[in-house]
Design an enzyme around this catalytic site. Structure first.
Site, PDB file in Angstrom:
ATOM      1  N   ASP A 122       0.888  -1.171   0.000  1.00  0.00           N
ATOM      2  CA  ASP A 122       0.000   0.000   0.000  1.00  0.00           C
ATOM      3  C   ASP A 122       0.921   1.215   0.000  1.00  0.00           C
ATOM      4  O   ASP A 122       1.789   1.336   0.865  1.00  0.00           O
ATOM      5  CB  ASP A 122      -0.879  -0.026   1.259  1.00  0.00           C
ATOM      6  CG  ASP A 122      -1.817   1.170   1.380  1.00  0.00           C
ATOM      7  OD1 ASP A 122      -1.388   2.302   1.065  1.00  0.00           O
ATOM      8  OD2 ASP A 122      -2.953   0.993   1.825  1.00  0.00           O
ATOM      9  N   CYS A 125       1.453   3.247   3.209  1.00  0.00           N
ATOM     10  CA  CYS A 125       1.926   2.522   4.392  1.00  0.00           C
ATOM     11  C   CYS A 125       3.379   2.879   4.677  1.00  0.00           C
ATOM     12  O   CYS A 125       4.245   2.753   3.801  1.00  0.00           O
ATOM     13  CB  CYS A 125       1.760   1.021   4.134  1.00  0.00           C
ATOM     14  SG  CYS A 125       2.869  -0.060   5.020  1.00  0.00           S
ATOM     15  N   CYS A 128       5.826   0.044   4.221  1.00  0.00           N
ATOM     16  CA  CYS A 128       5.954  -0.255   2.791  1.00  0.00           C
ATOM     17  C   CYS A 128       6.930   0.723   2.143  1.00  0.00           C
ATOM     18  O   CYS A 128       7.740   0.343   1.290  1.00  0.00           O
ATOM     19  CB  CYS A 128       4.600  -0.165   2.090  1.00  0.00           C
ATOM     20  SG  CYS A 128       3.373  -1.360   2.646  1.00  0.00           S
ATOM     21  N   ARG A 152      -5.138  -0.717   2.007  1.00  0.00           N
ATOM     22  CA  ARG A 152      -5.663  -1.098   3.319  1.00  0.00           C
ATOM     23  C   ARG A 152      -7.072  -0.573   3.576  1.00  0.00           C
ATOM     24  O   ARG A 152      -7.839  -1.185   4.325  1.00  0.00           O
ATOM     25  CB  ARG A 152      -4.722  -0.598   4.414  1.00  0.00           C
ATOM     26  CG  ARG A 152      -3.361  -1.268   4.401  1.00  0.00           C
ATOM     27  CD  ARG A 152      -2.405  -0.562   5.331  1.00  0.00           C
ATOM     28  NE  ARG A 152      -2.165   0.815   4.924  1.00  0.00           N
ATOM     29  CZ  ARG A 152      -1.592   1.737   5.687  1.00  0.00           C
ATOM     30  NH1 ARG A 152      -1.234   1.442   6.925  1.00  0.00           N
ATOM     31  NH2 ARG A 152      -1.394   2.962   5.230  1.00  0.00           N
TER      32      ARG A 152
END
Length: 237
Positions: A122, A125, A128, A152
């Site tokens: 994502d 994120c 991430c 998400r």
């Protein structure tokens, strides 16, 4: 064929062909779908006598064969060193299911490739983004990273739309890097499988990002620095 292997092969066969969804299970499946509101995509005997294993849009569940009880659980085989039977079934399903996205991955390929991992990501994120910032380190260790989308917040909103634009970009890698850096993502639209990627993630136990699938189908939740991921890959064999 031992019982464990038979169970795994049966689970994969059900997942891919629906061959195990016989008429004798139709009432149980109908009851479960009405109770849960989720589609049952496969049904097979569980490793524990008296239980069915159910593959659903939200992962694996177990039900008593009389249809009275439903449970979400992990089944461990104590006679086999506490082997996680649920994870073993999911691993096979993950590997089989990933085949549908051949050609849909956004890939950052290692020059001297030793391992390939699939990462549900994502762009909003934080972990991430940290993983992506260290892409060079993963690649230097021979780890190719290929991304699938797991917005998400679900299949709506800014992140979802931005991830469609990234997958539809003429330069997917650059668009991904820009998105992970918090930069504006140029609008682009095309046929894409973002919804299917997200739904598949839900089926195989992804409930956050990043989630990393190893070549053996094992899922590692959360960010892993390059040295730790390499160690996990080497241990997985």
């Amino acid at each position: 064929m031992n019982g464990f292997r038979k169970t795994i092969l049966l689970a994969v066969a059900c997942f891919t062909t629906f061959g195990c969804m016989a008429d004798e299970h139709s009432e149980l499946i109908k009851k479960l779908e009405q109770s849960m509101g989720w589609e049952v995509t496969a049904i097979a005997d569980a490793p524990v006598d008296g239980l069915y294993q159910l593959n659903t849009a939200r992962g694996i569940f177990y039900a008593s064969k009389d249809g009275k009880y439903l449970m979400q659980a992990r089944i461990y085989n104590m006679d086999a060193g506490m082997r996680d039977e649920t994870e073993a079934a999911l691993s096979s399903i993950r590997l089989e299911g990933l085949k549908q996205f051949d050609g849909d991955y956004i890939e950052f390929k290692a020059k001297d490739e030793k391992f390939i991992v699939t990462v549900f990501t994502d762009i909003s994120c934080g972990y991430c983004r940290r993983l992506h910032e260290q892409m060079g380190e993963y690649n230097e260790r021979g780890i190719t990273v290929r991304y699938l989308a797991f917005p998400r917040a679900g299949t709506q909103g800014k992140t979802f739309n931005d991830m469609i634009s990234i997958w539809c970009s003429s330069d997917q890698q650059e668009a991904m890097t820009q998105g992970k850096a918090g930069e504006n993502v140029e609008l682009a639209r095309c046929e894409n499988s973002i919804v299917e990627q997200y739904q598949f993630g839900q089926k195989i136990g992804v409930n956050g990002t990043p989630n990393i699938i190893l070549p053996n189908g094992r899922l590692i939740p959360g960010y892993q620095p390059a040295p730790a991921l390499l160690q996990a890959l080497q241990s997985a064999g």
